[in-house]
Write a protein that holds these residues in place. Structure first.
Motif, mmCIF file in Angstrom:
data_model
loop_
_atom_site.group_PDB
_atom_site.id
_atom_site.type_symbol
_atom_site.label_atom_id
_atom_site.label_comp_id
_atom_site.label_asym_id
_atom_site.label_seq_id
_atom_site.Cartn_x
_atom_site.Cartn_y
_atom_site.Cartn_z
ATOM 1 N N LEU A 155 -47.210 72.072 81.787
ATOM 2 C CA LEU A 155 -47.383 72.471 83.187
ATOM 3 C C LEU A 155 -46.881 71.381 84.132
ATOM 4 O O LEU A 155 -46.309 71.687 85.184
ATOM 5 C CB LEU A 155 -48.846 72.784 83.482
ATOM 6 C CG LEU A 155 -49.404 74.008 82.761
ATOM 7 C CD1 LEU A 155 -50.882 74.193 83.099
ATOM 8 C CD2 LEU A 155 -48.621 75.264 83.093
ATOM 9 N N GLY A 156 -47.061 70.127 83.761
ATOM 10 C CA GLY A 156 -46.527 69.029 84.563
ATOM 11 C C GLY A 156 -45.005 69.064 84.619
ATOM 12 O O GLY A 156 -44.406 68.811 85.664
ATOM 13 N N ALA A 157 -44.391 69.399 83.488
ATOM 14 C CA ALA A 157 -42.930 69.502 83.449
ATOM 15 C C ALA A 157 -42.436 70.661 84.307
ATOM 16 O O ALA A 157 -41.448 70.527 85.038
ATOM 17 C CB ALA A 157 -42.453 69.664 82.003
ATOM 18 N N VAL A 158 -43.140 71.792 84.233
ATOM 19 C CA VAL A 158 -42.770 72.946 85.064
ATOM 20 C C VAL A 158 -42.919 72.587 86.540
ATOM 21 O O VAL A 158 -42.032 72.862 87.355
ATOM 22 C CB VAL A 158 -43.618 74.180 84.694
ATOM 23 C CG1 VAL A 158 -43.445 75.300 85.716
ATOM 24 C CG2 VAL A 158 -43.257 74.670 83.301
ATOM 25 N N ALA A 159 -44.030 71.959 86.900
ATOM 26 C CA ALA A 159 -44.249 71.559 88.284
ATOM 27 C C ALA A 159 -43.175 70.573 88.747
ATOM 28 O O ALA A 159 -42.696 70.663 89.885
ATOM 29 C CB ALA A 159 -45.643 70.945 88.438
ATOM 30 N N THR B 127 -37.184 72.155 94.803
ATOM 31 C CA THR B 127 -37.628 72.239 96.198
ATOM 32 C C THR B 127 -36.943 71.161 97.039
ATOM 33 O O THR B 127 -36.416 71.449 98.119
ATOM 34 C CB THR B 127 -39.164 72.073 96.287
ATOM 35 O OG1 THR B 127 -39.789 73.070 95.480
ATOM 36 C CG2 THR B 127 -39.649 72.197 97.716
ATOM 37 N N VAL B 128 -36.941 69.932 96.547
ATOM 38 C CA VAL B 128 -36.308 68.835 97.284
ATOM 39 C C VAL B 128 -34.814 69.104 97.440
ATOM 40 O O VAL B 128 -34.245 68.924 98.524
ATOM 41 C CB VAL B 128 -36.556 67.485 96.576
ATOM 42 C CG1 VAL B 128 -35.703 66.383 97.188
ATOM 43 C CG2 VAL B 128 -38.032 67.124 96.641
ATOM 44 N N SER B 129 -34.184 69.566 96.381
ATOM 45 C CA SER B 129 -32.756 69.853 96.440
ATOM 46 C C SER B 129 -32.456 70.979 97.436
ATOM 47 O O SER B 129 -31.490 70.901 98.197
ATOM 48 C CB SER B 129 -32.251 70.224 95.040
ATOM 49 O OG SER B 129 -30.869 70.461 95.062
ATOM 50 N N LEU C 8 -43.016 78.002 99.972
ATOM 51 C CA LEU C 8 -43.379 78.859 98.838
ATOM 52 C C LEU C 8 -43.224 78.114 97.519
ATOM 53 O O LEU C 8 -44.062 78.243 96.613
ATOM 54 C CB LEU C 8 -42.539 80.136 98.832
ATOM 55 C CG LEU C 8 -42.878 81.152 99.926
ATOM 56 C CD1 LEU C 8 -41.803 82.237 100.003
ATOM 57 C CD2 LEU C 8 -44.247 81.764 99.673
ATOM 58 N N LEU C 9 -42.177 77.321 97.410
ATOM 59 C CA LEU C 9 -41.988 76.543 96.180
ATOM 60 C C LEU C 9 -43.039 75.439 96.046
ATOM 61 O O LEU C 9 -43.505 75.163 94.935
ATOM 62 C CB LEU C 9 -40.576 75.958 96.125
ATOM 63 C CG LEU C 9 -39.476 76.977 95.808
ATOM 64 C CD1 LEU C 9 -38.104 76.332 95.941
ATOM 65 C CD2 LEU C 9 -39.669 77.574 94.439
ATOM 66 N N ASP C 10 -43.441 74.825 97.163
ATOM 67 C CA ASP C 10 -44.537 73.849 97.114
ATOM 68 C C ASP C 10 -45.818 74.510 96.609
ATOM 69 O O ASP C 10 -46.552 73.938 95.804
ATOM 70 C CB ASP C 10 -44.786 73.240 98.498
ATOM 71 C CG ASP C 10 -43.755 72.194 98.890
ATOM 72 O OD1 ASP C 10 -43.092 71.637 97.987
ATOM 73 O OD2 ASP C 10 -43.609 71.939 100.112
ATOM 74 N N GLU C 11 -46.058 75.722 97.082
ATOM 75 C CA GLU C 11 -47.235 76.472 96.634
ATOM 76 C C GLU C 11 -47.131 76.797 95.143
ATOM 77 O O GLU C 11 -48.097 76.633 94.390
ATOM 78 C CB GLU C 11 -47.362 77.760 97.455
ATOM 79 C CG GLU C 11 -48.614 78.535 97.200
ATOM 80 C CD GLU C 11 -48.722 79.758 98.111
ATOM 81 O OE1 GLU C 11 -49.335 80.748 97.672
ATOM 82 O OE2 GLU C 11 -48.206 79.719 99.247
#
Length: 161
Positions: A58-62, A69-71, A86-89
């Motif tokens: 899950l950490g890798a997915v996040a 998101t940054v890109s 939405l991606l932050d959420e």
């Protein structure tokens, strides 16, 4: 070294998804080959380990969602703020919300885990096995005491023999 992919984007992503699915299948298989709680808890910890939340699946997915998101924040588009929100959420759900549920399950499963007779820790990888010490000293005997041990303690008992 040229790191430019040799596959078209859709094939590169299909291959990456296949690799991830193989890894997830291995986690599922490791958990479900027995009815014991230990392997199930270990598999859940591979998905989300409360002690190391960034280390699991899950950490890798996040992390991937966060990087995307940054890109994407550099893209010039009217709705980019909505996209990044939405991606932050989604990033939070992937690690925090799902991780909290798994942490709660791990807390509930903890009393079902075996306690290592040597170190006293209650861990998912503790197994009941013939005493490695007496087994190494007297391999011809068949009535070695069964004892719950974690892998490091089992190795230490064997090495002490």
């Amino acid at each position: 070294m040229d790191r430019t992919p040799k596959l078209p984007l859709d094939q590169e992503l299909q291959a990456a998804v296949a690799i991830v699915r193989i890894g997830l299948d291995r986690i599922r298989d490791a958990a479900c080959r027995t009815e014991a709680a230990g392997p199930h808890a270990a598999a859940l910890q591979a998905l989300y380990d409360p002690a190391k939340p960034d280390a699991g699946v899950l950490g890798a997915v996040a992390d991937v969602i966060g990087t995307i998101t940054v890109s994407l924040s550099e893209v010039d588009h009217d709705d980019i703020d909505t996209v990044t929100d939405l991606l932050d959420e989604a990033q939070g759900f992937a690690q925090d919300s799902t991780g909290d549920s798994i942490r709660h399950v791990l807390d509930l499963l903890a009393p079902l885990l075996q306690r290592c007779e040597e170190c006293g820790q209650q861990k998912p990888d503790v197994e009941v096995m013939p005493d490695p010490f007496s087994t190494a000293l007297y391999p011809e005997d068949t009535d070695h005491r069964q004892m719950p041990l974690c892998p490091p303690c089992a190795t230490k008992r064997f090495e002490d023999s």
